[in-house]
Design a protein around this motif. Structure first.
Motif, PDB file in Angstrom:
ATOM      1  N   VAL A 228     -17.409   2.426   3.095  1.00 38.10           N
ATOM      2  CA  VAL A 228     -17.295   2.275   4.561  1.00 38.10           C
ATOM      3  C   VAL A 228     -18.534   2.863   5.242  1.00 38.10           C
ATOM      4  O   VAL A 228     -19.151   2.235   6.112  1.00 38.10           O
ATOM      5  CB  VAL A 228     -16.004   2.950   5.083  1.00 38.10           C
ATOM      6  N   ARG A 260      -9.091  -3.403   3.787  1.00 38.80           N
ATOM      7  CA  ARG A 260      -9.134  -2.200   4.630  1.00 38.80           C
ATOM      8  C   ARG A 260     -10.573  -1.711   4.820  1.00 38.80           C
ATOM      9  O   ARG A 260     -10.938  -1.210   5.874  1.00 38.80           O
ATOM     10  CB  ARG A 260      -8.268  -1.092   4.012  1.00 38.80           C
ATOM     11  N   ALA A 264     -12.483  -1.513   8.406  1.00 39.47           N
ATOM     12  CA  ALA A 264     -13.051  -0.225   8.846  1.00 39.47           C
ATOM     13  C   ALA A 264     -14.527  -0.389   9.218  1.00 39.47           C
ATOM     14  O   ALA A 264     -14.995   0.183  10.217  1.00 39.47           O
ATOM     15  CB  ALA A 264     -12.889   0.820   7.746  1.00 39.47           C
TER      16      ALA A 264
END
Ligand code: ACO
Length: 334
Positions: A228, A260, A264
């Motif tokens: 991320v 996810r 993000a």
């Protein structure tokens, strides 16, 4: 006018055998619900025994060449971390198999960031007049490198290949690769790796090789955090470099490891989640193949259209990461 690499064709493939979450739940202590909610993956495709990375790469390469209208290429770059064998590289076999003659052909290893790295090397080769047309393929066959008892990796990865044909053109041409941002951090190399089979840990008869040393190991939670952070930073730098605001991104084509992670990164960049390409639900994490597979799927579905701005960003073992930007051209996708 600066000589710039321009996308002229794209193609992809996954092997026929689909493996859904229920099939894996019968073999491992996992569930469809866990896999779907923690990753977004519903199924993946695994190669049948006897299939090699070169087989996948050749099909994707052939489709990309057809999409580009055929014709010769002056270089073949294969991004893979699962080559047919440690030596020689797999790319020359792919080039020969595609009937491309004696062109330079070599592998690039950057795990899941491999395709973006491959594009950057091809763009550099075109700018340096080493070739006028380059076939870049991302192909990985991780299924034979997955520990069948390790639920942390066995449910994540799928096999596949995706390819692009880049050609010399101008920066103002549709499909021009407008910029790159690349990076690595070898201090965290242990987070995703196959420990055996290299110079550090050879298959030596005096020090018997553990079967598990052939398998991919991954510390998922830590990789998640690095992914991320690095993908967000790299994408942010590239947006600045090419002069795009977040609202200029029509499609965010991130490496398909985990929905996810993609959401993000999109949130960090302020790119609307509706602009995130999601293809991993049907193929899992296909490593170096994931971005060209996702782009090909979106183009076939008609959601990715000529004139739209595409931001690619990828992250993988190494650690390695990279981003690239282009305005989608009018390419035939087969
Ligand atoms: N089924 C059920 N439970 C599971 C499974 C599974 N398949 N896998 C792990 N769990 C359990 C764990 O044992 C743990 O249980 P505990 O709380 O009792 O200890 C719990 O679920 C949470 O485990 P985490 O590892 O913290 O799960 P997380 O939510 O982080 O999801 C995942 C794991 C999906 C791997 C995630 O971390 C991820 O996507 N990481 C990034 C992967 C990536 O980007 N890879 C790219 C690089 S790889 C390369 O380059 C080749």
């Amino acid at each position: 006018m600066t000589r710039t690499a321009v996308l002229r064709g794209i193609g992809a493939m996954v092997p026929p055998r689909a493996v859904d979450n229920d099939e894996l739940s019968a073999l491992l202590d996992t569930s469809d619900e866990w896999i779907r909610t923690r990753t977004g993956i519903r199924r993946r495709h695994w190669a049948d025994p006897g299939m090699a990375t070169s087989d996948l790469a050749m099909v994707a390469g052939e489709r990309a060449l057809k999409s580009a209208g055929g014709g010769p290429v002056g270089m073949v770059i294969l991004a893979t971390s699962t080559p047919n064998q440690p030596m020689p590289a797999t790319a020359p076999q792919v080039a020969a198999g595609l009937g491309l003659g004696t062109v330079p052909a070599y592998d690039v290893t950057a795990a899941c960031a491999g395709f973006v790295y491959g594009l950057s090397v091809a763009a550099g080769a075109i700018a340096a007049r080493l070739a006028d047309r380059v076939l870049v393929i991302g192909a990985d066959l991780w299924s034979t490198r997955l520990n069948p008892d390790d639920r942390a990796t066995a449910v994540i990865f799928g096999d596949g290949a995706g390819a692009a044909v880049l050609e010399a053109g101008r920066e103002s041409d549709p499909g021009a690769l407008l910029g790159f941002d690349l990076g690595s951090d070898g201090l965290h190399r242990e987070l995703a790796r196959v420990p055996g089979g290299g110079s550090l840990q050879l298959a030596d008869p005096d020090t018997p090789f553990q079967q598990s040393d052939h398998y991919l190991t991954m510390r998922g939670k830590e990789i998640f955090t690095h992914a991320v952070g690095r993908m967000s930073e790299s994408s942010g730098r590239l947006l600045k470099q090419v002069g795009w605001e977040a609202r200029d991104v029509d499609w965010f084509a991130g490496h398909q490891a985990n929905a996810r992670i993609l959401h993000a990164v999109a949130d960090a960049l302020d790119v609307d989640r509706s602009r995130v390409l999601i293809h991993l639900d049907r193929v899992g994490n296909t490593s170096a193949a994931s971005i060209p597979l996702a782009l090909t799927d979106a183009a076939v579905q008609g959601s990715l259209r000529p004139g739209q701005n595409v931001l690619m960003t990828a992250f993988g073992g190494g650690l390695s990461w990279g981003s690239a930007a282009l305005n989608w051209p009018d390419v035939d996708v087969l």
